[in-house]
Write an enzyme that holds these catalytic residues in place. Structure first.
Site, PDB file in Angstrom:
ATOM      1  CB  CYS A 165      -4.935  -5.857   7.121  1.00  0.00           C
ATOM      2  SG  CYS A 165      -5.731  -4.285   7.511  1.00  0.00           S
ATOM      3  CB  VAL A 208      -9.005  -5.761   3.802  1.00  0.00           C
ATOM      4  CG1 VAL A 208      -9.220  -6.575   2.561  1.00  0.00           C
ATOM      5  CG2 VAL A 208      -7.522  -5.428   3.989  1.00  0.00           C
ATOM      6  CE1 TYR A 224       0.859   0.081   7.726  1.00  0.00           C
ATOM      7  CE2 TYR A 224      -0.128   0.640   9.839  1.00  0.00           C
ATOM      8  CZ  TYR A 224       0.116  -0.274   8.843  1.00  0.00           C
ATOM      9  OH  TYR A 224      -0.360  -1.543   8.959  1.00  0.00           O
TER      10      TYR A 224
END
Length: 345
Positions: free
Chosen positions: A76, A145, A211
């Site tokens: 991530c 996270v 994204y």
């Protein structure tokens, strides 16, 4: 099995949002599909835990050695920010870390048998969802996270990466190992307005832009995202032709936030998210910048390309149905970059 292409991570203080490949789908949680606009564009949701650790404890959470713990994914980019700042500030022995499995199916899970992953050494939980439930029984929101956990109070302090890195930047200075680490300030007062301004559009068009490209559900949404992404990359290329770092000769949090996207770009986003108009390696200054940051103060040690590549290609089955992982490209992040010399800084 839940659709991992909907999964989100701890987001950004500019838009208070999260991101669609680092969140598990939680039963009764808001669906990621509900966040799609009619034109096929993905929009974001807000991080849930927003408490602060402070040096003097005025927030209710005082900075202490051994009290706090990070839950992260090495895949991530938002969790990666926290590991970099922890490394730069010499806080490895002050704040412990657990790493979730890079393979995200229905939940983020702990897997001590997979290389680079760990069990939950603090709460002995099987999944990160269980950790959230310890902090807030019955929690039904997004499980993301990074997570900053308080071992003393047995709760989540914060799951917003942009805020966690600012805590690590100054609130634990008393426990840094060296004066150089203690004096390092990634968010100096005199540059804060400039840092905030550059963070905003880099987040919108680059960090989050990849994204928007990868999870677009219409040609129009994808085209708009790609155009904005590469316009922003071109803009950064010009800035980096004049300065070693985004704000001049001083490394700041803006550089760290940009780096964690760029270091993944050619390995993942070019192919997997269809961000293929150009590679970062095709930009002289961006590619030099990536190598410069990678080679700084152990930052390269925080990059786990095996976790990054395997996570994206094997977890996002709506984008890559067969989970096939490419064998390339081959990139040398340790190659000479000559940053600083070229910019005379």
């Amino acid at each position: 099995m839940a659709d991992p292409s909907s999964l989100i991570s701890g987001g950004d203080n500019v838009h208070l949002t999260t991101h669609p490949d680092h969140m598990e789908v939680v039963q009764n949680a808001p669906s990621w599909k509900a966040s799609m606009t009619p034109s096929g564009e993905y929009v974001r949701a807000q991080s849930a835990f927003r408490h602060f650790v402070t040096a003097e404890g005025s927030s209710g959470f005082v900075a202490e050695p051994g009290r706090y713990h990070l839950y992260v994914s090495l895949a991530c980019p938002w969790a990666h920010r926290t590991l970099i700042v922890r490394k730069l500030k010499g806080l490895e022995d002050i704040i412990s870390v657990n790493v979730v499995d890079w393979l995200l199916q229905e939940v983020w899970s702990f897997n001590g048998q997979r290389d680079g992953c760990t069990p939950d050494t603090v709460n002995s939980c099987a999944t990160l969802r269980d950790v959230y439930h310890l902090a807030q029984p019955g929690y039904s929101g997004r499980v993301t996270v990074p997570v900053l956990w308080d071992k003393k109070e047995k709760t989540i302090v914060n799951n917003e990466s942009s805020e966690i890195i600012r805590m690590l930047n100054v609130e634990f200075n008393a426990f840094c190992q060296t004066d150089e680490q203690r004096n390092l300030d990634l968010y100096p007062v005199e540059l804060r307005a400039e840092i905030d301004a550059i963070n905003e559009w880099i987040y919108r068009d680059i960090n989050n832009g990849v994204y928007k490209c990868g999870f677009a559900r219409s040609q129009e949404a994808y085209d708009n995202a790609v155009i904005n992404l590469f316009a922003a990359l071109d803009k950064v290329e010009v800035i980096l032709s004049e300065h070693r770092y985004l704000l001049g000769s001083q490394l700041t949090e803006a550089d760290i936030r940009l780096f964690t996207t760029l270091v993944r770009f050619d390995m993942v986003y070019v192919t997997h998210f269809k961000c293929n108009r150009k590679r970062i390696a095709d930009y002289k200054n961006l590619w030099g910048f990536v190598r410069d940051i990678y080679q700084t103060a152990g930052i390269g040690e925080t990059v786990n390309m095996e976790h990054i590549v395997n996570h994206y290609y094997q977890s996002h089955r709506t984008i890559n149905p067969f989970g096939i992982v490419p064998l390339g490209p081959v990139l040398d992040f340790n190659a000479v970059h000559e940053r600083g010399k070229e910019q005379n800084v």
